[in-house]
Motif scaffolding. Structure first.
Motif, PDB file in Angstrom:
ATOM      1  N   MET A   1       0.851  -1.206   0.000  1.00  0.00           N
ATOM      2  CA  MET A   1       0.000   0.000   0.000  1.00  0.00           C
ATOM      3  C   MET A   1       0.889   1.260   0.000  1.00  0.00           C
ATOM      4  SD  MET A   1      -3.097   1.545   0.680  1.00  0.00           S
ATOM      5  CE  MET A   1      -4.270   0.803   1.809  1.00  0.00           C
ATOM      6  N   PHE A   2       0.748   2.093  -1.043  1.00  0.00           N
ATOM      7  CA  PHE A   2       1.498   3.360  -1.070  1.00  0.00           C
ATOM      8  C   PHE A   2       0.676   4.430  -0.353  1.00  0.00           C
ATOM      9  CE2 PHE A   2       3.197   1.047  -4.710  1.00  0.00           C
ATOM     10  CZ  PHE A   2       4.560   1.238  -4.518  1.00  0.00           C
ATOM     11  N   ASP A   3       1.357   5.451   0.167  1.00  0.00           N
ATOM     12  CA  ASP A   3       0.627   6.601   0.699  1.00  0.00           C
ATOM     13  C   ASP A   3       0.093   7.423  -0.469  1.00  0.00           C
ATOM     14  OD1 ASP A   3       1.122   6.155   3.483  1.00  0.00           O
ATOM     15  OD2 ASP A   3       3.206   6.739   3.116  1.00  0.00           O
ATOM     16  N   LEU A   4       0.956   7.651  -1.464  1.00  0.00           N
ATOM     17  CA  LEU A   4       0.569   8.513  -2.590  1.00  0.00           C
ATOM     18  C   LEU A   4       1.031   7.883  -3.898  1.00  0.00           C
ATOM     19  CD1 LEU A   4      -0.609  11.247  -3.536  1.00  0.00           C
ATOM     20  CD2 LEU A   4       1.680  12.215  -3.256  1.00  0.00           C
ATOM     21  N   LEU A   5       0.119   7.863  -4.860  1.00  0.00           N
ATOM     22  CA  LEU A   5       0.441   7.352  -6.193  1.00  0.00           C
ATOM     23  C   LEU A   5       0.322   8.515  -7.172  1.00  0.00           C
ATOM     24  CD1 LEU A   5       1.047   4.599  -7.511  1.00  0.00           C
ATOM     25  CD2 LEU A   5      -1.388   4.407  -8.006  1.00  0.00           C
ATOM     26  N   ALA A   6       1.421   8.845  -7.860  1.00  0.00           N
ATOM     27  CA  ALA A   6       1.376   9.915  -8.865  1.00  0.00           C
ATOM     28  C   ALA A   6       1.199   9.275 -10.231  1.00  0.00           C
ATOM     29  CB  ALA A   6       2.656  10.735  -8.816  1.00  0.00           C
ATOM     30  N   ILE A   7       0.130   9.651 -10.942  1.00  0.00           N
ATOM     31  CA  ILE A   7      -0.157   9.064 -12.253  1.00  0.00           C
ATOM     32  C   ILE A   7       0.442   9.972 -13.324  1.00  0.00           C
ATOM     33  CG2 ILE A   7      -1.980   8.171 -13.772  1.00  0.00           C
ATOM     34  CD1 ILE A   7      -2.412   6.960 -11.084  1.00  0.00           C
ATOM     35  N   GLY A   8       1.419   9.458 -14.076  1.00  0.00           N
ATOM     36  CA  GLY A   8       2.104  10.259 -15.093  1.00  0.00           C
ATOM     37  C   GLY A   8       3.570  10.380 -14.710  1.00  0.00           C
ATOM     38  N   SER A   9       4.416  10.715 -15.665  1.00  0.00           N
ATOM     39  CA  SER A   9       5.847  10.802 -15.369  1.00  0.00           C
ATOM     40  C   SER A   9       6.466  12.026 -16.019  1.00  0.00           C
ATOM     41  CB  SER A   9       6.554   9.529 -15.832  1.00  0.00           C
ATOM     42  OG  SER A   9       6.215   9.261 -17.173  1.00  0.00           O
ATOM     43  N   GLY A  10       5.741  13.157 -15.928  1.00  0.00           N
ATOM     44  CA  GLY A  10       6.277  14.435 -16.391  1.00  0.00           C
ATOM     45  C   GLY A  10       6.753  15.251 -15.191  1.00  0.00           C
ATOM     46  N   PRO A  11       7.055  16.527 -15.414  1.00  0.00           N
ATOM     47  CA  PRO A  11       7.563  17.383 -14.334  1.00  0.00           C
ATOM     48  C   PRO A  11       6.651  17.414 -13.108  1.00  0.00           C
ATOM     49  CG  PRO A  11       7.683  18.507 -16.450  1.00  0.00           C
ATOM     50  CD  PRO A  11       6.980  17.224 -16.704  1.00  0.00           C
ATOM     51  N   ALA A  12       5.321  17.436 -13.316  1.00  0.00           N
ATOM     52  CA  ALA A  12       4.399  17.517 -12.176  1.00  0.00           C
ATOM     53  C   ALA A  12       4.541  16.282 -11.287  1.00  0.00           C
ATOM     54  CB  ALA A  12       2.961  17.652 -12.680  1.00  0.00           C
ATOM     55  N   ALA A  13       4.608  15.109 -11.900  1.00  0.00           N
ATOM     56  CA  ALA A  13       4.675  13.859 -11.129  1.00  0.00           C
ATOM     57  C   ALA A  13       5.994  13.737 -10.369  1.00  0.00           C
ATOM     58  CB  ALA A  13       4.495  12.662 -12.060  1.00  0.00           C
ATOM     59  N   TRP A  14       7.123  14.063 -11.031  1.00  0.00           N
ATOM     60  CA  TRP A  14       8.421  13.918 -10.346  1.00  0.00           C
ATOM     61  C   TRP A  14       8.528  14.904  -9.194  1.00  0.00           C
ATOM     62  CZ3 TRP A  14       9.765   9.404 -11.211  1.00  0.00           C
ATOM     63  CH2 TRP A  14       9.748   8.834 -12.487  1.00  0.00           C
ATOM     64  N   SER A  15       8.014  16.118  -9.410  1.00  0.00           N
ATOM     65  CA  SER A  15       8.040  17.116  -8.336  1.00  0.00           C
ATOM     66  C   SER A  15       7.170  16.663  -7.169  1.00  0.00           C
ATOM     67  CB  SER A  15       7.549  18.455  -8.900  1.00  0.00           C
ATOM     68  OG  SER A  15       7.240  19.336  -7.864  1.00  0.00           O
ATOM     69  N   CYS A  16       5.988  16.151  -7.495  1.00  0.00           N
ATOM     70  CA  CYS A  16       5.055  15.663  -6.471  1.00  0.00           C
ATOM     71  C   CYS A  16       5.718  14.542  -5.661  1.00  0.00           C
ATOM     72  CB  CYS A  16       3.794  15.169  -7.179  1.00  0.00           C
ATOM     73  SG  CYS A  16       2.526  14.574  -6.077  1.00  0.00           S
ATOM     74  N   ALA A  17       6.362  13.619  -6.365  1.00  0.00           N
ATOM     75  CA  ALA A  17       6.993  12.475  -5.686  1.00  0.00           C
ATOM     76  C   ALA A  17       8.153  12.928  -4.807  1.00  0.00           C
ATOM     77  CB  ALA A  17       7.483  11.470  -6.729  1.00  0.00           C
ATOM     78  N   LEU A  18       8.941  13.870  -5.308  1.00  0.00           N
ATOM     79  CA  LEU A  18      10.095  14.365  -4.546  1.00  0.00           C
ATOM     80  C   LEU A  18       9.637  14.961  -3.211  1.00  0.00           C
ATOM     81  CD1 LEU A  18      13.160  15.069  -4.555  1.00  0.00           C
ATOM     82  CD2 LEU A  18      12.549  17.199  -5.718  1.00  0.00           C
ATOM     83  N   THR A  19       8.629  15.811  -3.279  1.00  0.00           N
ATOM     84  CA  THR A  19       8.148  16.440  -2.044  1.00  0.00           C
ATOM     85  C   THR A  19       7.447  15.416  -1.150  1.00  0.00           C
ATOM     86  OG1 THR A  19       7.970  18.588  -3.089  1.00  0.00           O
ATOM     87  CG2 THR A  19       6.631  18.254  -1.124  1.00  0.00           C
ATOM     88  N   ALA A  20       6.705  14.496  -1.760  1.00  0.00           N
ATOM     89  CA  ALA A  20       6.032  13.465  -0.959  1.00  0.00           C
ATOM     90  C   ALA A  20       7.060  12.658  -0.155  1.00  0.00           C
ATOM     91  CB  ALA A  20       5.227  12.538  -1.869  1.00  0.00           C
ATOM     92  N   ARG A  21       8.159  12.310  -0.802  1.00  0.00           N
ATOM     93  CA  ARG A  21       9.196  11.556  -0.099  1.00  0.00           C
ATOM     94  C   ARG A  21       9.816  12.396   1.023  1.00  0.00           C
ATOM     95  NH1 ARG A  21       9.339   7.581   1.284  1.00  0.00           N
ATOM     96  NH2 ARG A  21      11.584   7.279   1.369  1.00  0.00           N
ATOM     97  N   LYS A  22      10.035  13.692   0.744  1.00  0.00           N
ATOM     98  CA  LYS A  22      10.599  14.591   1.760  1.00  0.00           C
ATOM     99  C   LYS A  22       9.659  14.727   2.949  1.00  0.00           C
ATOM    100  CE  LYS A  22      14.529  15.555   0.039  1.00  0.00           C
ATOM    101  NZ  LYS A  22      15.731  15.207   0.814  1.00  0.00           N
ATOM    102  N   ARG A  23       8.346  14.546   2.706  1.00  0.00           N
ATOM    103  CA  ARG A  23       7.364  14.602   3.799  1.00  0.00           C
ATOM    104  C   ARG A  23       7.122  13.208   4.397  1.00  0.00           C
ATOM    105  NH1 ARG A  23       4.694  19.797   4.357  1.00  0.00           N
ATOM    106  NH2 ARG A  23       3.461  18.660   5.886  1.00  0.00           N
ATOM    107  N   GLY A  24       7.932  12.238   3.990  1.00  0.00           N
ATOM    108  CA  GLY A  24       7.875  10.912   4.622  1.00  0.00           C
ATOM    109  C   GLY A  24       6.814   9.986   4.067  1.00  0.00           C
ATOM    110  N   LEU A  25       6.228  10.327   2.918  1.00  0.00           N
ATOM    111  CA  LEU A  25       5.197   9.450   2.343  1.00  0.00           C
ATOM    112  C   LEU A  25       5.851   8.374   1.484  1.00  0.00           C
ATOM    113  CD1 LEU A  25       2.460  11.982   1.147  1.00  0.00           C
ATOM    114  CD2 LEU A  25       2.737  10.920   3.392  1.00  0.00           C
ATOM    115  N   ARG A  26       5.282   7.175   1.499  1.00  0.00           N
ATOM    116  CA  ARG A  26       5.712   6.136   0.557  1.00  0.00           C
ATOM    117  C   ARG A  26       5.014   6.443  -0.770  1.00  0.00           C
ATOM    118  NH1 ARG A  26       4.703  -0.255  -0.050  1.00  0.00           N
ATOM    119  NH2 ARG A  26       6.252  -0.469  -1.695  1.00  0.00           N
ATOM    120  N   CYS A  27       5.809   6.680  -1.787  1.00  0.00           N
ATOM    121  CA  CYS A  27       5.240   7.223  -3.033  1.00  0.00           C
ATOM    122  C   CYS A  27       5.741   6.464  -4.263  1.00  0.00           C
ATOM    123  CB  CYS A  27       5.643   8.693  -3.145  1.00  0.00           C
ATOM    124  SG  CYS A  27       5.034   9.496  -4.618  1.00  0.00           S
ATOM    125  N   ALA A  28       4.847   6.253  -5.226  1.00  0.00           N
ATOM    126  CA  ALA A  28       5.247   5.656  -6.515  1.00  0.00           C
ATOM    127  C   ALA A  28       4.741   6.530  -7.656  1.00  0.00           C
ATOM    128  CB  ALA A  28       4.678   4.241  -6.645  1.00  0.00           C
TER     129      ALA A  28
END
Ligand SMILES: Cc1cc2nc3c(=O)[nH]c(=O)nc-3n(C[C@H](O)[C@H](O)[C@H](O)COP(=O)(O)OP(=O)(O)OC[C@H]3O[C@@H](n4cnc5c(N)ncnc54)[C@H](O)[C@@H]3O)c2cc1C
Length: 280
Positions: free
Chosen positions: A1-28
């Protein structure tokens, strides 16, 4: 179970994932076919701070590397459907289900051009998902209409269930010899006497079911009940949509279609998700 799933792999998704990880979320990040994003087409980008003169491809590589370095997981495939399941979401990626507490839609602005009749007949003989709906056509005749190689895999799966699977080419891609390709390019779908007629440049044929596959899915069809404003997803300033723990970021939320805006919105979406999940 992920905390956050970002759908897509453009700038928005990578930025979202980077910050999610910095906030301690398990993210894919769900990453479709390599090279399908808009930014791959940009020869040189001059208006993104800190990376003057970089190509779009190079920029994406840097974004991905940075997000992966902090523990972002990457799942390859196209997200087809998202279903709420209690306090979580189940996302169908290819033939796999990925479960997450929250979802960030970062799918860009490119929208598949649908065939006349296609959207109206979804669920009435027309489907975008072999895994979800194949069983309804056990022992029956179906057509697969595909614009990419993902359709071949789906046709092979459907061949195990259906009596006959005819394959129509919506866009050029490699097709192995064992696939029964029908002549003509599909132009429209219509429902006649309980069956779905595929009309092509060469004629027409009727089927019990028709499956259409493209490497992109429109957000409203992927997630039923998602509020849209024309082609764009409706969001508030927290990048929250009308659905609980579903956020959207980047070109899919509207103008201006720019990298800096996509990156900023991805960051806001991750912070909002972290805030909302911490309250549960
Ligand atoms: C030729 C060109 C030049 C450009 N130059 C500039 C420039 O110089 N400066 C600038 O600021 N902007 C520029 N842009 C715009 C910029 O590329 C976009 O604003 C930016 O890429 C938006 O990022 P995004 O993450 O929202 O979407 P995208 O970059 O489009 O990424 C979305 C990703 O999601 C994937 N996807 C979609 N649906 C699914 C699904 N169902 N499952 C899995 N994945 C999915 C897509 O394949 C894609 O990879 C340019 C665009 C083009 C086409």
């Amino acid at each position: 179970m992920f905390d956050l799933l970002a759908i897509g792999s453009g700038p928005a998704a990578w930025s979202c994932a980077l910050t999610a990880r910095k906030r301690g979320l398990r993210c894919a990040v769900i990453s479709a076919q390599a090279g399908t994003g808009w930014l791959h087409k940009a020869g040189q980008v001059d208006n993104y701070p800190g990376m003057p003169g970089v190509s779009g491809r190079e920029m994406l590589e840097v974004f991905q590397r940075q997000a992966e370095a902090v523990g972002t997981e990457v799942i390859h495939g196209v997200a087809r459907q998202i279903q709420p399941a209690g306090s979580a979401y189940m996302t169908l990626v290819g033939n796999d289900i990925v479960e997450s507490r929250a979802v960030a839609l970062c799918m860009g602005a490119a929208r598949p051009k649908l065939l006349p009749g296609e959207e109206e007949l979804l669920g009435q003989g027309v489907s975008w998902c072999g895994t979800c709906d194949g069983m309804f056509f056990r022992g029956k005749d179906v057509a697969v209409l595909s614009s990419w190689h993902g359709g071949v895999e789906e046709a092979d799966f459907l061949s195990q269930l259906c009596r006959r699977v005819d394959y129509y080419v919506l866009g050029k891609h490699d097709i192995p010899g064992h696939i029964a390709v029908r002549p003509g390019t599909p132009k429209a779908l219509a429902r006649e006497e309980g069956r779905v007629t595929v009309t092509t440049t060469e004629g027409s044929a009727a089927y019990d079911g028709v499956f259409v596959f493209r490497p992109a899915v429109s957000p409203g069809a992927m997630l039923p009940g998602l509020a849209m404003n024309g082609a764009f997803i409706t969001v508030d300033r927290r990048m929250a949509t009308n659905l609980p723990r579903v956020y959207a970021a980047g070109d899919c939320t509207g103008m201006p279609l720019q990298i800096a805006k996509a990156v900023g919105e991805g960051n806001v979406a991750a912070i909002s998700a972290a805030e909302d999940l911490s309250k549960e």
